[in-house]
Design a protein around this motif. Structure first.
Motif, PDB file in Angstrom:
ATOM      1  N   GLN A 150       9.389   7.377   4.210  1.00 39.44           N
ATOM      2  CA  GLN A 150       9.081   5.959   4.087  1.00 39.44           C
ATOM      3  C   GLN A 150       7.558   5.766   4.110  1.00 39.44           C
ATOM      4  OE1 GLN A 150      11.276   3.369   3.692  1.00 39.44           O
ATOM      5  NE2 GLN A 150      12.766   5.012   3.419  1.00 39.44           N
ATOM      6  N   PRO A 151       7.052   4.727   3.436  1.00 42.94           N
ATOM      7  CA  PRO A 151       5.609   4.468   3.437  1.00 42.94           C
ATOM      8  C   PRO A 151       5.019   4.340   4.849  1.00 42.94           C
ATOM      9  CG  PRO A 151       6.652   3.166   1.747  1.00 42.94           C
ATOM     10  CD  PRO A 151       7.762   3.814   2.532  1.00 42.94           C
ATOM     11  N   THR A 152       5.785   3.791   5.781  1.00 39.83           N
ATOM     12  CA  THR A 152       5.291   3.660   7.151  1.00 39.83           C
ATOM     13  C   THR A 152       5.035   5.031   7.765  1.00 39.83           C
ATOM     14  OG1 THR A 152       6.577   1.633   7.379  1.00 39.83           O
ATOM     15  CG2 THR A 152       5.771   2.641   9.405  1.00 39.83           C
ATOM     16  N   THR A 153       5.933   5.977   7.539  1.00 39.95           N
ATOM     17  CA  THR A 153       5.774   7.334   8.047  1.00 39.95           C
ATOM     18  C   THR A 153       4.581   8.012   7.386  1.00 39.95           C
ATOM     19  OG1 THR A 153       8.154   7.488   8.386  1.00 39.95           O
ATOM     20  CG2 THR A 153       6.932   9.561   8.326  1.00 39.95           C
ATOM     21  N   VAL A 154       4.437   7.827   6.086  1.00 38.27           N
ATOM     22  CA  VAL A 154       3.307   8.414   5.363  1.00 38.27           C
ATOM     23  C   VAL A 154       2.002   7.834   5.896  1.00 38.27           C
ATOM     24  CG1 VAL A 154       2.224   8.680   3.097  1.00 38.27           C
ATOM     25  CG2 VAL A 154       4.707   8.902   3.329  1.00 38.27           C
ATOM     26  N   ASN A 155       1.968   6.534   6.186  1.00 38.86           N
ATOM     27  CA  ASN A 155       0.760   5.915   6.723  1.00 38.86           C
ATOM     28  C   ASN A 155       0.365   6.506   8.069  1.00 38.86           C
ATOM     29  OD1 ASN A 155       0.200   4.221   4.593  1.00 38.86           O
ATOM     30  ND2 ASN A 155       1.411   2.542   5.406  1.00 38.86           N
ATOM     31  N   VAL A 156       1.338   6.811   8.911  1.00 42.25           N
ATOM     32  CA  VAL A 156       1.039   7.443  10.200  1.00 42.25           C
ATOM     33  C   VAL A 156       0.377   8.797   9.967  1.00 42.25           C
ATOM     34  CG1 VAL A 156       2.059   8.470  12.273  1.00 42.25           C
ATOM     35  CG2 VAL A 156       2.837   6.238  11.474  1.00 42.25           C
ATOM     36  N   ARG A 157       0.913   9.545   9.022  1.00 46.69           N
ATOM     37  CA  ARG A 157       0.348  10.866   8.723  1.00 46.69           C
ATOM     38  C   ARG A 157      -1.018  10.759   8.069  1.00 46.69           C
ATOM     39  NH1 ARG A 157       5.659  14.467   7.091  1.00 46.69           N
ATOM     40  NH2 ARG A 157       6.767  14.023   9.028  1.00 46.69           N
ATOM     41  N   ILE A 158      -1.230   9.733   7.245  1.00 48.45           N
ATOM     42  CA  ILE A 158      -2.553   9.503   6.654  1.00 48.45           C
ATOM     43  C   ILE A 158      -3.566   9.231   7.758  1.00 48.45           C
ATOM     44  CG2 ILE A 158      -3.933   7.898   5.267  1.00 48.45           C
ATOM     45  CD1 ILE A 158      -1.492   7.579   3.430  1.00 48.45           C
ATOM     46  N   ARG A 159      -3.213   8.352   8.688  1.00 52.80           N
ATOM     47  CA  ARG A 159      -4.133   8.035   9.794  1.00 52.80           C
ATOM     48  C   ARG A 159      -4.461   9.268  10.618  1.00 52.80           C
ATOM     49  NH1 ARG A 159      -0.880   3.432  10.333  1.00 52.80           N
ATOM     50  NH2 ARG A 159       0.215   4.366  12.090  1.00 52.80           N
ATOM     51  N   THR A 160      -3.457  10.082  10.893  1.00 60.31           N
ATOM     52  CA  THR A 160      -3.667  11.291  11.682  1.00 60.31           C
ATOM     53  C   THR A 160      -4.597  12.259  10.961  1.00 60.31           C
ATOM     54  OG1 THR A 160      -1.468  11.049  12.643  1.00 60.31           O
ATOM     55  CG2 THR A 160      -2.494  13.209  12.826  1.00 60.31           C
ATOM     56  N   ASN A 161      -4.349  12.467   9.677  1.00 59.17           N
ATOM     57  CA  ASN A 161      -5.195  13.372   8.899  1.00 59.17           C
ATOM     58  C   ASN A 161      -6.609  12.835   8.738  1.00 59.17           C
ATOM     59  OD1 ASN A 161      -3.695  15.817   7.879  1.00 59.17           O
ATOM     60  ND2 ASN A 161      -2.241  14.204   7.387  1.00 59.17           N
ATOM     61  N   ARG A 162      -6.749  11.518   8.572  1.00 55.82           N
ATOM     62  CA  ARG A 162      -8.090  10.933   8.474  1.00 55.82           C
ATOM     63  C   ARG A 162      -8.869  11.149   9.765  1.00 55.82           C
ATOM     64  NH1 ARG A 162      -7.785   4.990   6.108  1.00 55.82           N
ATOM     65  NH2 ARG A 162     -10.014   5.225   6.378  1.00 55.82           N
ATOM     66  N   ALA A 163      -8.208  10.994  10.892  1.00 59.18           N
ATOM     67  CA  ALA A 163      -8.876  11.218  12.181  1.00 59.18           C
ATOM     68  C   ALA A 163      -9.313  12.674  12.308  1.00 59.18           C
ATOM     69  CB  ALA A 163      -7.948  10.834  13.328  1.00 59.18           C
ATOM     70  N   THR A 212     -12.528  10.518   3.115  1.00 56.58           N
ATOM     71  CA  THR A 212     -11.364   9.714   3.495  1.00 56.58           C
ATOM     72  C   THR A 212     -11.655   8.222   3.511  1.00 56.58           C
ATOM     73  OG1 THR A 212     -11.875  10.030   5.834  1.00 56.58           O
ATOM     74  CG2 THR A 212     -10.314  11.566   4.822  1.00 56.58           C
ATOM     75  N   LYS A 213     -12.907   7.834   3.414  1.00 61.62           N
ATOM     76  CA  LYS A 213     -13.225   6.401   3.349  1.00 61.62           C
ATOM     77  C   LYS A 213     -12.634   5.774   2.088  1.00 61.62           C
ATOM     78  CE  LYS A 213     -17.512   6.688   5.942  1.00 61.62           C
ATOM     79  NZ  LYS A 213     -18.959   6.488   5.921  1.00 61.62           N
ATOM     80  N   ASN A 214     -12.464   6.597   1.048  1.00 60.14           N
ATOM     81  CA  ASN A 214     -11.934   6.101  -0.223  1.00 60.14           C
ATOM     82  C   ASN A 214     -10.414   6.080  -0.258  1.00 60.14           C
ATOM     83  OD1 ASN A 214     -14.584   5.949  -1.122  1.00 60.14           O
ATOM     84  ND2 ASN A 214     -14.533   8.017  -1.943  1.00 60.14           N
ATOM     85  N   LEU A 215      -9.776   6.586   0.771  1.00 60.90           N
ATOM     86  CA  LEU A 215      -8.320   6.636   0.806  1.00 60.90           C
ATOM     87  C   LEU A 215      -7.800   5.513   1.691  1.00 60.90           C
ATOM     88  CD1 LEU A 215      -7.815  10.456   1.229  1.00 60.90           C
ATOM     89  CD2 LEU A 215      -7.347   9.105  -0.801  1.00 60.90           C
ATOM     90  N   SER A 216      -6.962   4.691   1.115  1.00 57.02           N
ATOM     91  CA  SER A 216      -6.392   3.596   1.903  1.00 57.02           C
ATOM     92  C   SER A 216      -4.926   3.882   2.184  1.00 57.02           C
ATOM     93  CB  SER A 216      -6.538   2.272   1.160  1.00 57.02           C
ATOM     94  OG  SER A 216      -5.905   2.351  -0.087  1.00 57.02           O
ATOM     95  N   GLN A 217      -4.398   3.157   3.120  1.00 56.03           N
ATOM     96  CA  GLN A 217      -3.000   3.331   3.468  1.00 56.03           C
ATOM     97  C   GLN A 217      -2.111   2.695   2.406  1.00 56.03           C
ATOM     98  OE1 GLN A 217      -2.171   2.078   7.412  1.00 56.03           O
ATOM     99  NE2 GLN A 217      -3.419   3.663   8.322  1.00 56.03           N
ATOM    100  N   LEU A 218      -0.876   3.118   2.402  1.00 55.66           N
ATOM    101  CA  LEU A 218       0.091   2.589   1.454  1.00 55.66           C
ATOM    102  C   LEU A 218       0.548   1.207   1.886  1.00 55.66           C
ATOM    103  CD1 LEU A 218       2.314   5.760   1.152  1.00 55.66           C
ATOM    104  CD2 LEU A 218       0.498   5.053  -0.389  1.00 55.66           C
TER     105      LEU A 218
END
Length: 75
Positions: free
Chosen positions: A26-39, A55-61
Motif C-alpha cells: 500500500q502507498p502508506t507502507t511505501v511512504n514509511v519505507r521512503i521516510r526510513t530510507n531518506r533518514a 532525497t530532497k527531490n523525492l517526495s512521498q506518494l
C-alpha cells in the motif's frame, strides 16, 4: 551487494516501483519505507559516505484517504 555510493535517484525510484508493483504494498507502507530510507541516506551524507543528498527531490506518494461520515439516527 550495493555500495552506498551506488545508490542513485533512479535506483531509489525503481525500488519504489518494486514495492508498489511487485510486492503490492500500500502507498502508506511505501511512504514509511521512503521516510526510513531518506533518514538513513541523510545520515550517510552527514557522515561523508555519500557526496550528494538526492532525497530532497523525492517526495512521498499520495495515498487515498478514506472519509467517514457519521450517520445520525433520526428520532
Amino acid at each position: 551487494m550495493f555500495q552506498i555510493k551506488e545508490v542513485t535517484v533512479e535506483l531509489f525510484r525503481e525500488y519504489i516501483g518494486y514495492m508498489l508493483n511487485d510486492q503490492c504494498l500500500q502507498p502508506t507502507t511505501v511512504n514509511v519505507r521512503i521516510r526510513t530510507n531518506r533518514a538513513f541516506l541523510r545520515y550517510c551524507y552527514q557522515e561523508g559516505w555519500i557526496e550528494a543528498l538526492f532525497t530532497k527531490n523525492l517526495s512521498q506518494l499520495k495515498s487515498l484517504k478514506m472519509k467517514y461520515r457519521h450517520l445520525h439516527q433520526q428520532k
